[in-house]
Design a protein around this motif. Structure first.
Motif, short mmCIF file in Angstrom:
data_model
loop_
_atom_site.label_atom_id
_atom_site.label_comp_id
_atom_site.label_asym_id
_atom_site.label_seq_id
_atom_site.Cartn_x
_atom_site.Cartn_y
_atom_site.Cartn_z
N PRO A 11 -12.24 -2.98 14.01
CA PRO A 11 -12.16 -1.92 13.01
C PRO A 11 -13.44 -1.80 12.20
CG PRO A 11 -10.85 -3.81 12.34
CD PRO A 11 -11.31 -4.08 13.73
N GLN A 15 -11.66 1.15 8.02
CA GLN A 15 -10.38 0.88 8.68
C GLN A 15 -9.81 -0.46 8.23
OE1 GLN A 15 -11.82 1.30 12.73
NE2 GLN A 15 -10.47 3.06 13.07
N SER A 16 -10.65 -1.48 8.15
CA SER A 16 -10.20 -2.81 7.73
C SER A 16 -9.61 -2.76 6.33
CB SER A 16 -11.36 -3.81 7.77
OG SER A 16 -11.80 -4.02 9.09
N ALA A 18 -8.23 -0.18 4.84
CA ALA A 18 -6.94 0.51 4.89
C ALA A 18 -5.86 -0.39 5.49
CB ALA A 18 -7.07 1.80 5.71
N ILE A 19 -6.20 -1.09 6.57
CA ILE A 19 -5.24 -1.98 7.23
C ILE A 19 -4.79 -3.08 6.27
CG2 ILE A 19 -4.97 -3.70 9.07
CD1 ILE A 19 -6.98 -1.91 10.71
N LEU A 36 -3.39 8.19 4.12
CA LEU A 36 -4.56 7.82 4.91
C LEU A 36 -5.36 9.09 5.14
CD1 LEU A 36 -6.06 5.57 6.42
CD2 LEU A 36 -4.72 6.16 8.45
N LYS A 44 -7.69 6.98 12.68
CA LYS A 44 -6.43 6.80 11.95
C LYS A 44 -5.39 6.11 12.83
CE LYS A 44 -6.27 11.21 10.75
NZ LYS A 44 -7.66 11.63 11.03
N VAL A 47 -5.48 2.43 12.70
CA VAL A 47 -4.87 1.92 11.48
C VAL A 47 -3.35 1.87 11.63
CG1 VAL A 47 -4.55 2.30 9.00
CG2 VAL A 47 -6.78 2.71 10.05
N LEU A 191 -10.96 7.23 5.08
CA LEU A 191 -11.79 6.98 6.26
C LEU A 191 -12.81 8.12 6.30
CD1 LEU A 191 -9.09 6.06 8.97
CD2 LEU A 191 -10.35 4.52 7.45
#
Length: 541
Positions: A11, A15-16, A18-19, A36, A44, A47, A191
């Motif tokens: 990611p 992304q990291s 958000a995850i 998101l 996306k 994720v 993102l």
């Protein structure tokens, strides 16, 4: 979990982030809501899958919603590749036996995830921990027929009741979602760029105001010269192209050149659409059709002229312009055939079709790395709709369509054909500037009291005779006119005044209070002639 079919994706930092935010909410337990907000092609889906992986590791299950059945197979392939066979697909296109089996597997807890369009939100998972709504802006999540529901609202209620995480993903948040993020009702996870620093497609305006019409097209332009040039260059390089025209059939109407008869549907206040496939005139609202006549039933003239363009005519013109180039068509007619949409998308994905032609269905969530050019042929079409969301829908359609190309190693370009290049929705979509569009649109909504700064209730009366519907609507207005904090617009004939043999008169009830709106609904339901009520309508047509 079974071995993955492909190496895990590394990611991006965005992304990291958000995850980890979603994972932390899952670990805490209880309800959490996220938006998101990621540009098209920003990853996306990765994720979603990583969030689902975290939920499963905690002994929970997930529901992944998509706006169209046509989008479900592509997503479920990725889910199955990641998580094996403990995944169920639920949608209305399945046979009763298939649907029942999938429902029972979900009820028993034999699956870790359910994927599908809006009805999948009801999947009876006993350990629900994550609800993902992909393309969360899409109006298809609202079911217009009874029972009317909005899958996004149902997902929010389930997240609240079952202590789950709700993750709404989109590149073009609806104004309600945008305002909720600004107010803190949704936590925004951004993102802002595509992985590997890939640039988004360049968007080019093709101004139709100075474009000469082709002889026989009656002043209308289907393919502008610049659009043909961009498509031709990409096809010559061995790349793929996507062409969007948001009307199906051959032409929106068939017109008698002598007397002007337009073969209007006898049950609806619309002209029947001419379909060359099957040589018939079809009403897209009630389904009534007649064979294409040889002459005008009104004046007996045999000079019948197709007016306007649909996907069938688009395909015919594409063959003329690019002979020998294999193409596929994706519209409601293709999707109605069992396996039709999946087959079309598979042909394009494999390269068997070099071009994908279709309606707004081609703009939703697809990932085709070799597609480098996309043409939006009638970007203005939705702007003329008598609906306060018309600008928003136009911006979303153009922006989402632009995100379908340039997703691989090769850069993408988008041609937006328009006669209104200076309209704020078109200009913002060309710049792919959602914040600027949202700022302008929210200012308009606040000024005129439209959602998200109010709540709406659409009351619709129908009758075989117009005076009867009008009188029922007047009585309905009188019954709620004295209620506090309620503003009434109408009653007035609906934009589509007659459908399926019934005249339609509507009253729009607007309020800043859901309780006041509920009181109005209760009074209207108690009338001798109660209307059909639609809370938070997605269309005013």
């Amino acid at each position: 979990l079974p071995p993955r079919a492909a190496p895990p994706v590394v990611p991006t930092p965005a992304q990291s982030s958000a995850i980890e935010a979603v994972a932390a909410a899952l670990a805490r337990g209880g309800e959490s809501r996220f938006l998101l907000d990621g540009v098209t092609g920003s990853g996306k889906t990765e994720v979603y899958l990583a969030a689902l992986e975290r939920a499963i590791a905690l002994g929970r299950q997930g529901i992944l919603l998509v706006p169209e059945i046509a989008l479900a197979p592509g997503l479920i392939r990725r889910v199955v590749a990641r998580f094996g066979e403990r995944v169920a697909l639920l949608h209305s296109g399945l046979s009763e036996g298939e649907r029942s089996a999938a429902w029972e597997r979900a009820r028993r807890g034999d699956v870790d995830a359910v994927v599908g369009p809006r009805s999948a939100v009801f999947a009876p998972l006993p350990r629900l921990g994550l609800l993902v709504v992909d393309e969360a802006h899409d109006a298809a999540y609202k079911q217009a027929e009874a029972p009317r529901y909005d899958a996004r609202t149902v997902a929010r209620v389930r997240a609240h009741r079952e202590g789950a995480v709700l993750l709404l993903g989109t590149a073009t948040p609806a104004m309600e979602q945008e305002q909720a993020a600004r107010d803190g009702g949704l936590v925004r996870l951004a993102l802002p760029a595509r992985p590997d620093a890939r640039a988004r497609a360049a968007v080019e305006v093709v101004d139709l105001r100075s474009e000469p019409a082709r002889p026989g097209d009656h002043g209308r332009v289907l393919f502008a010269g610049r659009t043909i040039e961009l498509l031709g260059r990409a096809l010559e390089r061995g790349e793929q192209a996507i062409v969007l025209l948001n009307r199906r059939g051959f032409s929106p109407s068939l017109l008698c050149r002598r007397c002007g008869h337009d073969f209007r549907c006898p049950s609806c206040s619309v002209a029947r659409t001419y379909h060359r496939r099957g040589e018939r005139l079809l009403c897209h609202y009630c389904g009534d059709f007649v064979p294409r006549p040889r002459g005008c039933p009104a004046c007996r003239s045999d000079v019948l002229m197709p007016v306007g363009f649909g996907t069938e005519r688009l395909a015919e013109r594409f063959e003329e312009l690019f002979p020998g180039v294999p193409y596929a068509v994706l519209d409601r007619d293709a999707a109605a055939r069992r396996g039709g949409a999946a087959r079309v998308l598979s042909d394009f994905e494999s390269g068997a079709a070099r071009a994908l032609l279709g309606t707004q269905m081609v703009a939703k969530g697809h990932d085709f790395p070799n597609a480098t050019v996309l043409a939006v042929l009638d970007a203005d079409a939705i702007l003329s709709f008598p609906d306060f969301r018309s600008a928003e829908r136009t911006f979303q359609l153009v922006t989402q369509a632009a995100g379908r190309v340039g997703r691989g190693e090769k850069p993408g370009v988008v041609a937006v054909q328009t006669a209104r290049p200076d309209h704020p929705a078109i200009a913002a979509a060309v710049r792919q500037d959602h914040p600027a569009f949202a700022e302008e649109e929210l200012r308009f909504r606040r000024t005129f009291g439209y959602p998200p700064f109010s709540h709406l209730l659409l009351a619709l009366w129908t009758a075989k005779e117009l005076p009867e519907a009008e009188e029922a609507a007047r009585q309905g207005k009188a019954a709620i006119a004295s209620l506090p904090r309620v503003r009434l617009l109408g009653p007035a004939p609906a934009p589509l005044e007659r459908l399926k043999g019934m005249y339609r008169v509507q009253l729009l009830v607007r309020s800043d209070s859901r309780e006041a709106l509920a009181d109005a609904g209760e009074r209207l339901r108690g009338l001798p002639s109660p209307p059909r009520l639609d809370r938070d309508p997605q269309s005013l047509l």
